[in-house]
Design a protein around this motif. Sequence first.
Motif, mmCIF file in Angstrom:
data_model
loop_
_atom_site.group_PDB
_atom_site.id
_atom_site.type_symbol
_atom_site.label_atom_id
_atom_site.label_comp_id
_atom_site.label_asym_id
_atom_site.label_seq_id
_atom_site.Cartn_x
_atom_site.Cartn_y
_atom_site.Cartn_z
ATOM 1 N N GLY A 181 0.858 -1.180 0.000
ATOM 2 C CA GLY A 181 0.000 0.000 0.000
ATOM 3 C C GLY A 181 0.885 1.218 0.000
ATOM 4 N N PRO A 182 0.291 2.392 -0.176
ATOM 5 C CA PRO A 182 1.130 3.599 -0.150
ATOM 6 C C PRO A 182 1.779 3.736 1.219
ATOM 7 N N ASN A 183 3.002 4.185 1.258
ATOM 8 C CA ASN A 183 3.713 4.322 2.521
ATOM 9 C C ASN A 183 3.188 5.512 3.297
ATOM 10 N N ILE A 184 2.113 5.297 4.031
ATOM 11 C CA ILE A 184 1.540 6.372 4.841
ATOM 12 C C ILE A 184 2.389 6.547 6.085
ATOM 13 N N ALA A 185 2.183 7.664 6.771
ATOM 14 C CA ALA A 185 3.047 8.050 7.894
ATOM 15 C C ALA A 185 3.162 6.971 8.969
ATOM 16 N N ILE A 186 2.054 6.359 9.353
ATOM 17 C CA ILE A 186 2.117 5.435 10.488
ATOM 18 C C ILE A 186 2.551 4.041 10.086
ATOM 19 N N GLY A 187 2.448 3.648 8.829
ATOM 20 C CA GLY A 187 2.872 2.325 8.398
ATOM 21 C C GLY A 187 1.700 1.503 7.905
ATOM 22 N N LYS A 188 1.859 0.159 7.930
ATOM 23 C CA LYS A 188 0.811 -0.736 7.437
ATOM 24 C C LYS A 188 0.437 -1.725 8.523
ATOM 25 N N PHE A 189 -0.775 -2.221 8.419
ATOM 26 C CA PHE A 189 -1.271 -3.192 9.375
ATOM 27 C C PHE A 189 -0.954 -4.571 8.826
ATOM 28 N N ASP A 190 -0.178 -5.345 9.554
ATOM 29 C CA ASP A 190 0.195 -6.671 9.053
ATOM 30 C C ASP A 190 0.303 -7.658 10.213
#
Length: 245
Positions: A181-190
């Motif tokens: 996903g786009p590298n949003i500020a907080i990160g990704k849920f994994d």
Amino acid sequence: MVRKAAAVIILFLLTTSSVWAQGEVDSLRLRLSRDFGFGMGANIQGTFSYRVTGPDNLERVIFLLDGEKIGEDTEAPFRLQFRTETYSLGVHTMSAEGETSDGRTLTSNTIQRQFVSGSDSTKASLWIIIPVLVLSIGGGAISAWIANRNRSDKDQPAVTGPFGGTICPKCGRPFAMHIWGPNIAIGKFDRCPHCGKWSVVRRVPPDALYSAAEALKEEPPESAAPALSEEERLRQQLDDSRFDE
Ligand SMILES: [Zn+2]
């Protein structure tokens, strides 16, 4: 000697700044701002504004498109908003004329732009976005493949993949990320495959992942492992003792 040089420099600065200031007073400067829409190089589409600045005694500004008046403003800030859709597609030249309170007429610089249609601008945007997507996904896959190929031992689980790798904040073990996903500020849920916990993770460079994997290999993971080796050692002692008899 030094003082003389300094005096020359100061004189030079005074002369140039006064010349510059003089030029500024008599000139009409036109800029084009994008308020909403698309702009790439000389191609524009959407809502834009003429923005004109000039001497303090500027009273009236006439906005021109291809030499024809499309509007005027009698108050600073001198501005005219327009939509490219209002005019024909193709190359247009924008300029402005100004009148000062002491009766002078000033002519601005000209700006040339190609008005493109909405579908053209969408196409042009896709031409930029698609290669960027391909490069970011493809680049990640290639670097992961190279990194995995260079690993000394192949039986370790992959710590990186096409979507990069991360280190679990819950158990500290590295794993390959699952979603792109786009590298949003907080990160990704994994989800961590080791401890099964979900957390917000951020991509970690492969070097850090491998050093984390190495560090985990060195320390004994659980108490069960040394017990097994103890048993093995006893069995080996037993085997050795057989030869003694
Ligand atoms: Zn974990």
